[in-house]
Write a protein that holds these residues in place. Structure first.
Motif, PDB file in Angstrom:
ATOM      1  N   PHE A   1       0.847  -1.194   0.000  1.00 46.61           N
ATOM      2  CA  PHE A   1       0.000   0.000   0.000  1.00 46.61           C
ATOM      3  C   PHE A   1       0.880   1.240   0.000  1.00 46.61           C
ATOM      4  O   PHE A   1       1.818   1.346   0.790  1.00 46.61           O
TER       5      PHE A   1
ATOM      6  N   VAL B   1       0.286   5.351   0.207  1.00 41.56           N
ATOM      7  CA  VAL B   1      -0.675   6.442   0.363  1.00 41.56           C
ATOM      8  C   VAL B   1       0.081   7.715   0.716  1.00 41.56           C
ATOM      9  O   VAL B   1       1.210   7.678   1.199  1.00 41.56           O
TER      10      VAL B   1
ATOM     11  N   GLN C   1       4.373   3.839   2.843  1.00 43.37           N
ATOM     12  CA  GLN C   1       4.332   2.571   2.120  1.00 43.37           C
ATOM     13  C   GLN C   1       4.271   1.460   3.165  1.00 43.37           C
ATOM     14  O   GLN C   1       5.139   1.362   4.030  1.00 43.37           O
TER      15      GLN C   1
ATOM     16  N   ARG D   1      -8.521  -3.902   0.316  1.00 45.13           N
ATOM     17  CA  ARG D   1      -7.534  -2.880  -0.074  1.00 45.13           C
ATOM     18  C   ARG D   1      -8.137  -1.477   0.047  1.00 45.13           C
ATOM     19  O   ARG D   1      -7.478  -0.550   0.510  1.00 45.13           O
ATOM     20  N   ASP D   2      -9.403  -1.315  -0.359  1.00 42.55           N
ATOM     21  CA  ASP D   2     -10.062  -0.011  -0.259  1.00 42.55           C
ATOM     22  C   ASP D   2     -10.148   0.435   1.197  1.00 42.55           C
ATOM     23  O   ASP D   2      -9.855   1.592   1.517  1.00 42.55           O
TER      24      ASP D   2
ATOM     25  N   VAL E   1      -6.578   1.338   2.431  1.00 40.51           N
ATOM     26  CA  VAL E   1      -6.093   2.604   1.858  1.00 40.51           C
ATOM     27  C   VAL E   1      -6.758   3.782   2.565  1.00 40.51           C
ATOM     28  O   VAL E   1      -6.081   4.768   2.910  1.00 40.51           O
ATOM     29  N   SER E   2      -8.056   3.695   2.787  1.00 38.91           N
ATOM     30  CA  SER E   2      -8.761   4.771   3.505  1.00 38.91           C
ATOM     31  C   SER E   2      -8.211   4.939   4.913  1.00 38.91           C
ATOM     32  O   SER E   2      -7.999   6.066   5.379  1.00 38.91           O
TER      33      SER E   2
ATOM     34  N   SER F   1      -4.488   6.406   4.752  1.00 40.47           N
ATOM     35  CA  SER F   1      -4.375   7.794   4.284  1.00 40.47           C
ATOM     36  C   SER F   1      -4.945   8.804   5.280  1.00 40.47           C
ATOM     37  O   SER F   1      -4.679   9.999   5.159  1.00 40.47           O
TER      38      SER F   1
END
Length: 160
Positions: free
Chosen positions: A66, A68, A80, A104-105, A108-109, A112
């Motif tokens: 990942f 972001v 990372q 993954r979504d 990532v949220s 970030s």
């Protein structure tokens, strides 16, 4: 008189056979009970071995890592993170594979929205790791009916 002697010896012979017969029956009962006791003991030992033998650990690396970006006051920062999931349940690993885009979504949220000052120390990273595990467990549980994922590991963690 001969008849009296025969009648007296006949009951005596029966009395001698009765203790012998009772002894044989008692030995058979004890032998049978011992057999069933041993069989029950062996069944419990086998069940204990199966319970004591842990299931194999299954790992699922979430590739690629990942990446972001997030803000730290006036500068733009990058994070990372390489993530690997661990479970003892093959079905949970299959569900995680099939829901890779959803997991993954969510991650990532989560990554970030972090604050640089919080995740720059070990306690902050451990908290982030626990939050990521909770997010993955919720997704897997919604599809499988149980959390299934036992651990989430950061196999790489780079901030810039």
């Amino acid at each position: 008189m001969a008849n009296e002697e025969q009648t007296e010896t006949a009951p005596a012979a029966r009395k001698r056979r009765s203790p012998l017969l009772i002894g044989v029956v008692a030995l058979l009962v004890l032998a049978g009970g011992g057999y069933f006791w041993q069989a029950k003991k062996a069944a419990h030992a086998k069940a204990g071995e199966q319970a004591a033998t842990p299931k194999a650990e299954l790992y699922l690396p979430m590739d690629p890592a990942f990446v972001v970006n997030f803000r730290d006051q006036d500068s733009l920062r990058y994070l990372q993170v390489a993530v690997t999931l661990m479970s003892h349940d093959p079905q949970a690993i299959d569900v995680a594979k099939s829901t890779d885009p959803v997991i993954r979504d969510a991650l990532v949220s989560l990554f970030s929205n972090q604050d640089y000052s919080v995740i720059s120390n070990a306690a902050g990273r451990e908290k982030l790791q626990a939050q990521a595990l909770d997010a993955v467990r919720k997704i897997v549980q919604a599809r499988l009916g149980r959390p299934g994922i036992d651990a989430l590991y950061f196999t790489s963690f780079v901030m810039q």
